[in-house]
Enzyme design. Structure first.
Site, PDB file in Angstrom:
ATOM      1  N   HIS A 183      -8.163   6.432  -1.030  1.00  0.00           N
ATOM      2  CA  HIS A 183      -8.889   6.411   0.234  1.00  0.00           C
ATOM      3  C   HIS A 183     -10.347   6.804   0.106  1.00  0.00           C
ATOM      4  O   HIS A 183     -11.170   6.415   0.913  1.00  0.00           O
ATOM      5  CB  HIS A 183      -8.127   7.209   1.291  1.00  0.00           C
ATOM      6  CG  HIS A 183      -6.957   6.404   1.750  1.00  0.00           C
ATOM      7  ND1 HIS A 183      -5.755   6.457   1.102  1.00  0.00           N
ATOM      8  CD2 HIS A 183      -6.860   5.436   2.688  1.00  0.00           C
ATOM      9  CE1 HIS A 183      -4.947   5.575   1.664  1.00  0.00           C
ATOM     10  NE2 HIS A 183      -5.582   4.945   2.624  1.00  0.00           N
ATOM     11  N   ASN A 448      -2.745  -2.948  -0.261  1.00  0.00           N
ATOM     12  CA  ASN A 448      -2.962  -1.776  -1.125  1.00  0.00           C
ATOM     13  C   ASN A 448      -1.621  -1.154  -1.487  1.00  0.00           C
ATOM     14  O   ASN A 448      -1.335  -0.864  -2.645  1.00  0.00           O
ATOM     15  CB  ASN A 448      -3.821  -0.720  -0.420  1.00  0.00           C
ATOM     16  CG  ASN A 448      -5.127  -1.282   0.074  1.00  0.00           C
ATOM     17  OD1 ASN A 448      -5.563  -2.312  -0.388  1.00  0.00           O
ATOM     18  ND2 ASN A 448      -5.744  -0.609   1.031  1.00  0.00           N
ATOM     19  N   ASP A 449      -0.803  -0.939  -0.481  1.00  0.00           N
ATOM     20  CA  ASP A 449       0.516  -0.383  -0.759  1.00  0.00           C
ATOM     21  C   ASP A 449       1.489  -1.467  -1.225  1.00  0.00           C
ATOM     22  O   ASP A 449       2.288  -1.230  -2.129  1.00  0.00           O
ATOM     23  CB  ASP A 449       1.082   0.311   0.486  1.00  0.00           C
ATOM     24  CG  ASP A 449       0.540   1.732   0.604  1.00  0.00           C
ATOM     25  OD1 ASP A 449       0.467   2.419  -0.431  1.00  0.00           O
ATOM     26  OD2 ASP A 449       0.174   2.146   1.718  1.00  0.00           O
ATOM     27  N   CYS A 496      -5.010  -6.360   6.165  1.00  0.00           N
ATOM     28  CA  CYS A 496      -5.991  -5.288   6.243  1.00  0.00           C
ATOM     29  C   CYS A 496      -6.107  -4.527   4.931  1.00  0.00           C
ATOM     30  O   CYS A 496      -6.862  -3.577   4.829  1.00  0.00           O
ATOM     31  CB  CYS A 496      -5.675  -4.337   7.392  1.00  0.00           C
ATOM     32  SG  CYS A 496      -4.034  -3.625   7.284  1.00  0.00           S
TER      33      CYS A 496
HETATM   34  C1  PEP Z   1      -2.616  -0.869   2.771  1.00  0.00           C
HETATM   35  O1  PEP Z   1      -1.703  -0.219   2.287  1.00  0.00           O
HETATM   36  O2  PEP Z   1      -2.974  -1.983   2.348  1.00  0.00           O
HETATM   37  C2  PEP Z   1      -3.381  -0.347   3.926  1.00  0.00           C
HETATM   38  C3  PEP Z   1      -4.264  -1.082   4.555  1.00  0.00           C
HETATM   39  O3  PEP Z   1      -3.158   0.931   4.286  1.00  0.00           O
HETATM   40  P1  PEP Z   1      -3.740   2.196   3.518  1.00  0.00           P
HETATM   41  O4  PEP Z   1      -4.725   1.709   2.488  1.00  0.00           O
HETATM   42  O5  PEP Z   1      -4.356   3.066   4.543  1.00  0.00           O
HETATM   43  O6  PEP Z   1      -2.501   2.779   2.901  1.00  0.00           O
HETATM   44 MG    MG Z   2      -0.865   1.494   3.337  1.00  0.00          MG
END
Ligand code: PEP
Ligand code: MG
Length: 560
Positions: A183, A448-449, A496
């Protein structure tokens, strides 16, 4: 002049500045025993530092109630008498006396059976730390002393560290630990700052005060650059800024391809400032409001009114455009200063996000009520993170219904038809995407996850960062499966995760039929520009060809 290669560049761009090697604040006491005739001076020093601390806490207490309790603890006679006693009777200096009192008071709280009172031990350490900093004449904010353009060199940075930085001076980061979708990197990208993470021995190789250039475009740092090199890079920075300004002029044009296919370009934000930037950069909505940053700033969970004010302000900025606000996604690499998570072997697979919210219904309902109240003022959508089952989605909605009933009974306005949707960021939600598409209002793919869970590669682990790749055929096919499932049931599918902003991924995602790209405000003008130059017919064919390739190497080859 020396080149230092950077392997994990999380946010590109160029920065020039002085290395600020971040070491923690040293709050250990200096000296120990004193002569009896020094006692009164030491007591006076303690009282001065305490009063200075009271003034500082008083300012914080104006905006945050938790500090009111700190004021009482800092003024308490037990702290004062304990310290004075150790100075007068035990002949300790003020710093040593304070350290000893901090230990004994914190231990006293920690031994209490009531969990609320036990938590006060943290407050005691916080207050005594502040008094100690004032006694030693050092600032608690290590970034406070930065007064020139600087590049932060740190072992690791947390999102809360970044809240203490003055970004008119901080121009980039290089950290020893961390992965590209941590993050802190997401924050760097949202600020348009270059950042390189997981650089192992960077603390040993760059010295505090050394002049450096961080080139996040070619992936190296230049230590002690000569004048000619500095001049060359200053020109590049100016050219980049000019290009960004030029792109901004067309930022409000729609993202329509040469053959007339239009997609939505939304923004990922974490604050009102980001939301303003999103609007200025041409976002047609908010695709992800990461609410956890509101929770990280304070000293306690934000109240319903505090959250309502933020969500309403967002709604005011975006009018009728959709604003997708994600409910609290805490845990994993996101901690809260005032809340102790259980110690877990695998926090990314643990008690986080919706799992925590469905258990801590007090915390969750406060947020849902604030979101509902704000929905009377704009087009607010609620998005649940880390969903793996329909049961979770339904349980979250059941609590939302409970909040709606409460608000109705209280005569408070809200949008009864507020859309709710889910993040698709677990393989489980990909596999049952069609079932979700029947019930959920919309999807947003969190690559991302999703990438870390599909590939079983920790997104924050620099040792295996070369394996973390969203172009892996399994991830691409998962994305396609989700887009198709949404389309079949007429549901909007967005993305996202950071992959939505990847320059090489644009053609592929557009060609797969992604309807909404949600990216950092800074990335919007350039993304729109690239989409306007693309042909939908061509990228559709291209995506089909890529999706059948069985290896990452072949896919990467096609993207060159
Ligand atoms: C993701 O996991 O892609 C996401 C947008 O959430 P974060 O990066 O806040 O875990
Ligand atoms: Mg996430």
């Amino acid at each position: 002049m020396k080149k230092f290669p950077l392997n994990n560049v999380a946010s590109s761009g160029i920065a020039i500045g002085t290395a600020f090697v971040a070491q923690g604040v040293d709050l250990s006491p200096i000296g120990g025993d004193i002569a009896p005739d020094e006692a009164e001076d030491q007591i006076a020093a303690f009282v001065r530092a305490r009063d200075e601390s009271l003034a500082q806490i008083g300012v914080l207490a104006e905006t945050n109630d938790i500090f009111k309790a700190h004021l009482d603890l800092a003024r308490s006679s037990s702290l004062y008498n304990g310290v004075v006693d150790k100075i007068r009777v035990k002949h300790k200096n003020a710093q040593q006396a304070l350290k000893e009192m901090e230990g004994s008071l914190a231990a006293r709280f920690e031994s209490l059976p009531d969990p609320y009172l036990r938590e006060r031990a943290t407050d005691i350490r916080d207050i005594c730390g502040r008094i100690m900093a004032n006694l030693k004449g050092v600032s608690l904010n290590i970034f406070d002393s930065i007064n020139e353009d600087s590049i932060i060199i740190a072992r690791d940075l947390t999102p809360s560290d970044t809240t203490m930085m003055d970004f008119s001076k901080v121009k980039g980061f290089i950290t020893a630990l961390g992965g590209v979708t941590s993050h802190t990197c997401i924050i760097a990208r949202s600020l348009g700052l270059p950042a390189a993470v997981g650089q192992g021995n960077v603390m040993e190789n760059i010295t505090h005060g050394q002049f450096i250039i961080l080139d996040g475009e070619q992936n190296f740092a230049i230590l002690d650059p000569d004048e000619a090199t500095i001049a060359e890079y200053r020109t590049k920075i100016a050219e980049n800024a000019e290009l960004a300004e030029a792109l901004k002029k067309t930022a409000n044009l729609p993202a329509t391809t040469t053959d007339g296919h239009t997609v939505e370009i939304f923004a990922n934000v974490g604050s009102i400032a980001d939301t303003v930037a999103a609007k200025e950069n041409g976002a047609t909505g908010i695709g992800l409001f990461r609410t956890e940053f509101l929770y990280m700033e304070g000293k306690d969970f934000p109240s319903e009114d505090e959250q309502f004010a933020v969500y309403k302000e967002c709604a005011d900025i975006f009018g009728d455009a959709p604003i997708i606000i994600r409910t609290l996604d805490i845990g994993g690499d996101k901690a809260l200063p005032y809340f102790t998570f259980p110690t877990e072997e695998n926090p990314f697979l643990g008690w986080r996000a919706i799992r925590m919210c469905l258990e801590r219904q007090d915390v969750f309902k406060t947020q849902l009520r604030a979101l509902l109240r704000a929905s009377a003022f704009g087009n607010i959508h609620i998005m649940y993170p880390m969903i793996i089952s329909l049961e979770e989605y339904r349980a979250a909605n059941a609590l939302l219904d409970e909040c709606k009933r409460e608000l109705t009974a209280e005569g408070i306005a809200y949008n009864a038809n507020i859309p709710t949707g889910i993040m698709i960021e677990t393989p489980a939600s990909v596999m049952i995407a069609e079932d979700f598409a029947r019930e959920a209002g919309f999807f947003s793919i969190g690559t991302n996850d999703l990438t870390q869970y599909m590939l079983a590669v920790d997104r924050g682990n620099d040792k295996i960062s070369q394996m973390y790749d969203s172009f892996h055929p399994s991830v691409l096919r998962a994305i396609k499966h989700v887009i198709d499932a949404g389309a079949k049931h007429g549901k909007m599918v967005g993305m996202c995760g950071e992959f939505a902003a990847d320059k090489k991924a644009m053609k592929l995602l557009l060609g797969m039929g992604l309807h909404e790209f949600s990216v950092s405000p800074m990335d919007i003008p350039a993304l729109k520009d690239r989409i306007r130059a693309a042909s939908y017919a061509e990228v559709k064919d291209f995506a089909q060809e890529v999706l059948v390739k069985p290896t990452l190497a072949e896919i990467k080859g096609m993207l060159q």
